[in-house]
Scaffold this motif. Structure first.
Motif, PDB file in Angstrom:
ATOM      1  N   HIS A 148     -45.278  39.210 -50.362  1.00 45.59           N
ATOM      2  CA  HIS A 148     -44.270  38.190 -50.314  1.00 45.59           C
ATOM      3  C   HIS A 148     -43.857  38.490 -49.313  1.00 45.59           C
ATOM      4  O   HIS A 148     -42.901  39.432 -48.169  1.00 45.59           O
ATOM      5  N   SER A 165     -36.282  36.561 -53.727  1.00 41.36           N
ATOM      6  CA  SER A 165     -36.674  36.150 -54.953  1.00 41.36           C
ATOM      7  C   SER A 165     -35.712  36.110 -56.578  1.00 41.36           C
ATOM      8  O   SER A 165     -36.378  34.940 -56.984  1.00 41.36           O
ATOM      9  N   LEU A 203     -42.547  38.561 -58.607  1.00 41.09           N
ATOM     10  CA  LEU A 203     -42.697  37.562 -57.675  1.00 41.09           C
ATOM     11  C   LEU A 203     -44.103  38.398 -56.892  1.00 41.09           C
ATOM     12  O   LEU A 203     -44.766  37.559 -55.965  1.00 41.09           O
ATOM     13  N   ALA A 227     -38.871  43.051 -55.737  1.00 39.70           N
ATOM     14  CA  ALA A 227     -39.819  41.603 -55.875  1.00 39.70           C
ATOM     15  C   ALA A 227     -40.575  41.728 -57.136  1.00 39.70           C
ATOM     16  O   ALA A 227     -41.260  40.610 -57.931  1.00 39.70           O
TER      17      ALA A 227
END
Lengths: 516, 316, 299
Positions: free
Chosen positions: A291, B143, A310, A305
């Motif tokens: 990420h 995000s 994600l 996250a």
């Protein structure tokens, strides 16, 4: 409508009385000899009417204790003000307090390395109170064996001194959390590319993790963009994150002294040797496929996250399971997440002929007594310390907000044992939440009663040798981790090669410790 | 005609004191006394502290080390990096804020909805810097951050992240994360410049403006020859005020990046915070603090000199 | 005749284009200014999973996602029930208002003295005053901490902690007030005092009865600015405030807990932090604007 009394008005304005915000003590009318022979009940109530202050990190056990504080009051008759701050602020305030010899916080949260290692000398020696007969006994007592493997050494013992500075209060043990559902979904695709199944077990290595991350990042699926979320933030988060990669490969540590004891004068470090450079290079590669915010995330950021869907995997601390399993906040809830040991070292990455292990690290929060508080206040504080770390309180916290117990007995409880595995874990009902909007079949109506329990299986294995790494326990810990994470970040962002970064760490760390 | 002319009598003791301290000085005394108490002692204490190495453990004494704390700073890479970044920081922040602030003030001066605009433009300044930090970390987050989404969608952002990117912009400028912090600061404080410059614009003498218009001067000429010279002192005040706060506030950085990534947002005040409140080396911290204070004072004096000199320069 | 008409018409068009461009520039700046606040306020009413929704990069139609949510006041309620924010608001108010009052009172005296007095070394004193504000916060805090601790202000009594904060805020509000107000006083022509003195007023009466009311808009504006600076302070309050005087910014930072960043409550708290300042600004808009147009009064 009668007149509002001035008191009520002040109360309403939140001003209250000239409220004494700190602690004060009400001494017991009984003499020490009388107390020594009294029943436990009397011993608990010996400082009835007093007030304590507990400076704690904003951690789940403290929140749970705060909500159940009435039981402490019932037991001892004492009030306690519980302050919850971010760990950095706790460290700051405790540091200022003990350096100024104020004693404003009779009880404080002593995180093993950031607060314990520099300030253990300012904490009370708890053995003094253990030997004192005027204190009650708790179930199992407070000896080394009642806590999980060597937890008391981690929080309480420093640099070979026999003193015990703190008892274990909470723990944050790292495990791997991953999206089991996504792994199943994309298994075929992964297999055709990488010729091995998309699975995570306790034998999965960091290289496998790298492959999985590459796979997910390249595939760019609509429901998950990255394979891995790391936490490389400046400071402790980044140090722990990188340490997992280092220790997994040949149990590499920066110093050779015994980590359980720690050392006041660590001497020259091993940064810059071949293994450290390899590890940093591999960490950089891992970062490239994880990420994008991984370099600035700490555990909270990495968790976010993961729960926003994600990232498919995140090595993170057990206490986050409570959030991960909450369908109101997390898309990874409702049985989609599985927990396992942290990744193993990959043999092809080991150059120092050491073992490959599932490197697990943790932060054990201790609870300590401020040596600068008034003597009677310190004794009353010990009562709180006993209560907060007792078996009963740990069970209560566990059932309430997602506890992180430190006593072995808790893990022998049959209810807790059932919570290790999702199939047998006790559940509680919640308002139904649709995991996928518009899909009634995806409704979740139950969540685990003790979500952290799901991480206990792996963590109980992770905290034992050969997997566990607990160092480095040094007085200048806080500055060392800044140096370390700074250079690691420079390497990851491409400003330095791995070799340059490692040598820079060695140079600065040795200078810090006065090594010529 | 009785004695109109009299021998002046001797002043009483009281009157003599009053004479020694002229009225206007007496008015200043309370403020001076309060400030002296609160600032002089800490100032000397800080110097004293900077000459020692603070003890870590109870029972140990502080060791006198003379100028060692200062000498070691030349070796401290983080310190030197902090100074460099601090200069970048205030140069970029201040130029952008002054430019934007003056432009906006000029634009809305005399507009129909001026009052409404002033109220709206003032809002960011009312937000606590720490809240600005949280707000921007919400907006920059990969995000779920809307600013991240927007910047990426219009193709302005090349990297995959804002706050985690230590990549130097254009190769030599500070990192992307640094500019992220700068943007937050600019958003937060440009209103202060607008406010002050607008006040100054109101003070521009109408007669001079009228004269310029009579002479047929276009808007640019009027701006350059009449408006700007008249608000020079106001610009100075705004500039110095902003400079002082810009190099002291670390709230936003504390929340957004904590000095990272790779030290790319670790301006000197933040390093100072680390030394004092993370490593608890108060002696070292005091040394850095003293240097920072000197730096700020010298820069401020420099600004004042530059601006004051311009005023004296002959016109035309 | 024709030529001048043409010229003036093209000039008029140029003026119009410039005018429109000006408006556009101002509107763009306005959007940039308001957007973060707008996002903060709206998101504070969203439930967490919805607050984390953003569209894919480049998906402009997805902007509508920002508005697709079921509003909830949960976070605000939680701020008062679970976090108990009320005393923090009171603390913030007390500390900032009292510090600003002191700053403005002492500051206007000093500012007037500086503006009018012909004292030797005046510029040096002025610079010294403003340099008090230049000290890096962190450097000042350690000695201030030890002073206040010696005075017993750090003992855990609420009023002592508040007093401590108030003194700390005064250290940066007072220099600011002096500097800010000085130019307002300098703008008032000396003829006014001289006229008053001719009428028989003493120095002090001239100042108190005549000059001060004239400077009222500037003083009010100065007070508000001091308020804002103190209200928004974080570093001083987090260290010197101790537990007795926890202010709003400190309380907001604590919402960033270890296990989960309580975004909902942070956004709600941020909104709450801004609202009092904004309402203050709106209420005193008249004085603020008057303060800004001080010079115009002269005409």
């Amino acid at each position: 409508m009668g007149k509002i009394s001035r008191r009520e008005l002040l109360k309403g304005l939140g001003i209250g009385s000239l409220a004494l915000v700190g602690g004060h003590i009400v001494k017991s009318p009984l003499s020490p000899t009388q107390l020594a022979y009294a029943s436990d009940d009397v011993k608990w109530k010996q400082f009835k009417g007093s007030k304590l202050v507990f400076m704690s990190e904003d951690t789940p056990p403290t929140s749970a204790i705060k909500s159940k504080i009435k039981s402490f009051k019932d037991l001892t008759g004492m009030d306690i003000e519980i302050i919850q701050e971010h760990l950095d602020i706790v460290s700051e305030k405790v540091g200022i307090d003990v350096r100024g010899k104020k004693g404003a916080y009779p009880v404080y949260y002593s995180q093993d390395k950031p607060i314990g290692a520099p300030f253990h000398a300012h904490a009370e020696d708890l053995r003094k109170y253990e030997a004192d007969p005027t204190f009650p006994k708790v179930t199992d007592g407070v000896g080394s064996d009642v806590w999980l493997y060597r937890f008391l050494d981690v929080t309480g013992r420093f640099y070979g001194e026999p003193k015990i500075a703190a008892y274990p209060y909470d723990n944050a043990i790292c495990v791997m959390m991953y999206r089991k559902d996504l792994f199943e979904k994309y298994s075929k695709q992964f297999e055709s590319e990488y010729k091995k199944p998309l699975r995570y077990t306790e034998n999965t290595t960091w290289k496998d993790v790298l492959d999985i991350s590459k796979f997910f990042k390249k595939a760019n699926f609509p429901d998950v963009k990255y394979g891995l979320a790391l936490q490389g933030r400046e400071g402790w988060g980044g140090q722990l994150d990188f340490q997992r990669v280092c220790y997994a490969h040949g149990q590499w540590r920066e110093w050779d002294f015994d980590d359980w004891t720690g050392s006041r004068k660590p001497g020259p470090c091993k940064w810059g040797d071949e293994q450290s450079i390899v590890c940093l290079e591999k960490y950089k590669e891992l970062m490239q496929y994880s990420h994008p915010d991984s370099l600035t995330n700490d555990w909270s950021g990495a968790n976010t996250a993961y729960i926003t869907g994600l990232a498919a995997m995140v090595p993170n601390y057990g206490e986050f399971a409570a959030v991960v399993e909450d369908p109101k906040q997390s898309v990874a809830a409702g049985g989609r997440t599985a927990y396992e040991l942290c990744p193993k070292g990959d043999p092809s990455w080991i150059v120092n002929r050491g073992k490959a292990v599932n490197a697990t690290n943790y932060g054990i929060g201790g609870i300590a007594i401020n040596s600068y508080s008034k003597p009677e206040l310190k004794k009353a504080a010990y009562l709180f310390v006993l209560w907060a770390t007792s078996y009963e309180t740990m069970m209560m916290v566990l059932k309430d907000v997602g506890g992180t117990p430190d006593r072995k007995r808790v893990f022998e409880d049959p209810e807790v044992k059932k919570a290790f595995v999702r199939e047998t874990a006790p559940m509680k009902n919640i308002e139904p939440v649709e995991m996928e909007k518009g899909n009634p079949a995806s409704r979740v109506t139950k969540v685990p009663l003790m979500p952290n329990g799901l991480t206990y299986g792996p963590s109980l294995k992770g905290i034992l040798p050969p997997n566990v790494v607990v160092g480095p326990k040094i007085p200048k810990f806080n500055e060392y981790i800044q140096i370390l994470t700074s250079e690691v970040q420079k390497c990851v962002s491409g400003a330095k090669t791995a070799k340059e970064a490692c040598l820079a760490i060695k140079e600065k760390t040795d200078k810090l410790h006065g090594v010529k | 005609m009785t004695g109109e002319w009299q021998v002046p009598r001797k002043k009483t003791f009281f009157e003599r004191i009053q004479g020694a301290f002229p009225f206007h000085f007496r008015l200043m005394l309370p403020a001076i006394i309060v400030l002296a108490i609160i600032t002089l002692y800490p100032f000397f204490w800080m110097i004293w502290l900077s000459l020692h190495e603070t003890a870590m453990n109870p029972g140990e004494q502080d060791i006198f080390v003379g100028l060692a704390n200062y000498a070691n700073l030349l070796d401290d890479e983080v310190f030197l990096n902090g100074v460099k970044l601090l200069i970048w920081y205030f140069v970029i922040c201040l130029s952008v804020e002054m430019f934007l602030g003056v432009s906006i003030a000029l634009l809305i001066n005399g507009m129909k909805y001026e009052n409404l605009f002033v109220i709206l433009f003032l809002m960011p300044m009312m937000v606590a810097p720490i809240v600005v930090g949280y707000l921007y970390s919400y907006l920059y987050n990969v995000s779920f951050g809307w600013y991240f989404w927007f910047l990426k969608s219009i193709g302005f952002l090349q990297t995959d992240t804002i706050l985690a990117s230590a990549k130097p912009v254009l190769g030599f400028l500070p990192s992307v994360a640094f500019f992220g912090v700068v943007a937050a600061d600019v958003w937060n404080w440009t209103p202060l410049i607008i406010l002050i410059v607008l006040a100054g614009l109101k003070n521009v003498p109408q007669d001079q403006l009228e004269a310029a218009r009579m002479d047929g001067a276009g808007s640019w000429r009027t701006l350059w020859d009449v408006t700007l010279p008249n608000i020079r002192s106001v610009l100075l005040i705004a500039g110095i005020l902003r400079f002082m706060d810009n190099v002291r506030y670390i709230d936003t950085i504390y929340v957004l990046t904590k000095g990272g990534p790779a030290d790319s947002t670790k301006i000197l005040p933040f390093h100072l915070y680390n030394i004092s409140f993370r490593y608890f080396e108060f002696g070292r911290g005091a040394a850095v603090g003293f240097i920072l204070l000197l730096f700020i004072i010298f820069m401020a004096m420099f600004f004042v000199k530059v601006f004051k000199k311009k005023e004296v320069a002959p016109v035309g | 005749m024709d030529k001048t008409e043409l010229v003036s018409r093209s000039q008029k068009r140029k003026k119009k284009i410039l005018g429109t461009l000006t408006y556009i520039a101002v509107i763009v700046f306005l959007i940039w200014t308001i957007t973060p606040l707008f996002v903060m306020v709206v998101s504070s009413f969203k439930d967490l999973r919805e607050a984390f929704q953003i569209p894919q990069v480049g998906d402009w139609k997805g902007v509508i996602k920002f508005f697709q949510f079921t509003p909830t006041t949960r976070h605000y309620v939680e701020l008062f029930t679970m976090e108990d924010f009320r005393p923090f608001i009171i603390n913030s108010l007390i500390a900032s208002i009292s510090a600003s009052i002191i700053a403005v009172i002492l500051g206007s005296l000093a500012a007037y003295g500086l503006a009018r007095g012909r004292i030797p070394g005046e510029e040096h004193i002025s610079f010294w005053i403003i340099s008090c504000r230049m000290a890096p916060v962190v450097a000042v805090m350690v000695p201030l901490y030890s002073i206040f601790s010696g005075l017993g202000l750090l003992e855990a009594y609420r009023w002592r902690n508040l007093l401590c904060l108030m003194l700390a805020y005064t250290t940066f509000s007072l220099p600011f007030a002096v500097w800010f107000l000085r130019s307002f006083f300098e703008d008032i022509p000396t003829e006014i005092e001289e006229a008053a003195k001719v009428d028989g007023c003493s120095n002090f009466r001239a100042f108190w009865d005549i000059i001060l009311p004239l400077a009222k808009p500037g003083i009010v504006a100065g007070f508000i600015l001091c308020m804002i600076l103190s209200w928004n302070d974080f570093i001083f309050a987090s260290v010197l405030g101790q537990q007795g005087a926890k202010t709003l910014p400190v309380a907001t930072s604590e919402l960033h807990s270890t296990v989960d960043i309580k975004w909902g409550r942070i956004l709600a708290s941020g909104t709450m932090l801004c609202v009092p300042m904004l309402t203050l600004g709106l209420l005193i808009k008249k004085y603020l604007v008057q303060g800004l147009t001080m010079g115009a009064v002269r005409q």
